[in-house]
Design a protein around this motif. Structure first.
Motif, short mmCIF file in Angstrom:
data_model
loop_
_atom_site.label_atom_id
_atom_site.label_comp_id
_atom_site.label_asym_id
_atom_site.label_seq_id
_atom_site.Cartn_x
_atom_site.Cartn_y
_atom_site.Cartn_z
N ALA A 9 1.65 27.09 -8.14
CA ALA A 9 1.76 25.87 -7.33
C ALA A 9 1.86 24.64 -8.21
O ALA A 9 2.46 23.64 -7.82
N THR A 10 1.32 24.72 -9.43
CA THR A 10 1.40 23.57 -10.35
C THR A 10 2.84 23.25 -10.71
O THR A 10 3.14 22.12 -11.09
N HIS A 11 3.74 24.21 -10.59
CA HIS A 11 5.15 23.97 -10.90
C HIS A 11 5.83 23.11 -9.84
O HIS A 11 6.94 22.63 -10.05
N TYR A 12 5.17 22.94 -8.69
CA TYR A 12 5.70 22.11 -7.61
C TYR A 12 4.99 20.76 -7.52
O TYR A 12 5.09 20.07 -6.53
N MET A 13 4.27 20.38 -8.59
CA MET A 13 3.54 19.10 -8.59
C MET A 13 4.21 18.10 -9.52
O MET A 13 4.75 18.48 -10.55
N ASP A 14 4.14 16.83 -9.14
CA ASP A 14 4.62 15.79 -10.04
C ASP A 14 3.47 15.33 -10.92
O ASP A 14 2.37 15.91 -10.89
N ARG A 15 3.68 14.28 -11.69
CA ARG A 15 2.66 13.80 -12.63
C ARG A 15 1.41 13.25 -11.94
O ARG A 15 0.34 13.19 -12.53
N GLU A 16 1.55 12.85 -10.69
CA GLU A 16 0.40 12.33 -9.94
C GLU A 16 -0.26 13.42 -9.11
O GLU A 16 -1.08 13.14 -8.25
N SER B 88 9.19 21.04 -9.85
CA SER B 88 9.13 19.78 -10.58
C SER B 88 10.12 19.79 -11.74
O SER B 88 10.26 20.80 -12.43
N PRO B 89 10.79 18.67 -11.98
CA PRO B 89 11.70 18.60 -13.14
C PRO B 89 10.98 18.88 -14.45
O PRO B 89 11.56 19.38 -15.40
N ARG B 90 9.66 18.61 -14.52
CA ARG B 90 8.89 18.88 -15.73
C ARG B 90 8.73 20.39 -15.97
O ARG B 90 8.43 20.82 -17.07
N ARG B 91 8.86 21.20 -14.93
CA ARG B 91 8.66 22.65 -15.03
C ARG B 91 9.95 23.44 -14.81
O ARG B 91 9.92 24.65 -14.66
#
Length: 165
Positions: free
Chosen positions: A103-110, A118-121
Motif C-alpha cells: 500500500a505504501t507504493h500508492y502513497m505520496d510524500r504526505e 506513486s511516481p516515486r515507486r
C-alpha cells in the motif's frame, strides 16, 4: 602540532604500512577485479541466467524490498508503461496469483493514498532485483540476526569445556 601527535601519526602510518606489506599477493587478487592490474581493464564477467523459480524468499534485514523471483528480461518499464504492474497492481493481482504491491507504493510524500501507483515507486527495479545462482566473487561471512541469536543460545546451552555446535 605537538610532538606527541607527530609520534602517534608516525606510529599509525608505520602500522598501516606493515599491515599492507604483510598481506599475501594472492589475497589481493581475490577482489572484484581479480588478478588484473589497476592500469588495465579487466574482462567483463559472464552474465548469469536469471532465476525463474517464482518462490517467495526470506529477507536479510527489516524493510528489505522483496526480490524478483522470475525473469524480467523483456519487461518494459518506461515512463508510459510498467509491465510489473500488469500482474502486481491491486486490480489484477488475484487474477495472476501475484502478490500485490505494498500500500505504501500508492502513497505520496504526505502519506495520502493515490488511485494509481506513486511516481516515486513507479520504477520497480530501483529497489527490487531479480536473482541468479552465482558464485560470489568475494567471500562473505554475513549472519542475519536470527542466526546470531541461535548460535548464542547454542553456546550458552553447551556444557562448560564443550564446543558449541
Amino acid at each position: 602540532m605537538s610532538t606527541t601527535r607527530w609520534l602517534i601519526a608516525g606510529v599509525g602510518t608505520a602500522i598501516i604500512a606493515l599491515a599492507a606489506v604483510s598481506i599475501p599477493a594472492d589475497e589481493l587478487a581475490n577482489g572484484l577485479r581479480g588478478p588484473t592490474p589497476l592500469n588495465q581493464e579487466p574482462k567483463a564477467p559472464k552474465i548469469w541466467p536469471t532465476e525463474n523459480k517464482d518462490v517467495k524468499r526470506g529477507r536479510a534485514y527489516t524493510s528489505q524490498p522483496p526480490t524478483i523471483p522470475h525473469t524480467i528480461e523483456k519487461y518494459e518499464i518506461t515512463r508510459n508503461v510498467n509491465m510489473c504492474m500488469y500482474c502486481h497492481a491491486r486490480v489484477r493481482n488475484n487474477e495472476f496469483g501475484a502478490p500485490m504491491v505494498s500500500a505504501t507504493h500508492y502513497m505520496d510524500r504526505e502519506f495520502d493514498f493515490l488511485a494509481e501507483i506513486s511516481p516515486r515507486r513507479y520504477f520497480c527495479t530501483q529497489c527490487h532485483v531479480p536473482q541468479a545462482e552465482v558464485t560470489a566473487p568475494v567471500g562473505n561471512t554475513f549472519m542475519d540476526v536470527d542466526e546470531i541469536i541461535a548460535k548464542e543460545r547454542a553456546a550458552s546451552k553447551a556444557e562448560p569445556g564443550e564446543k558449541p555446535p
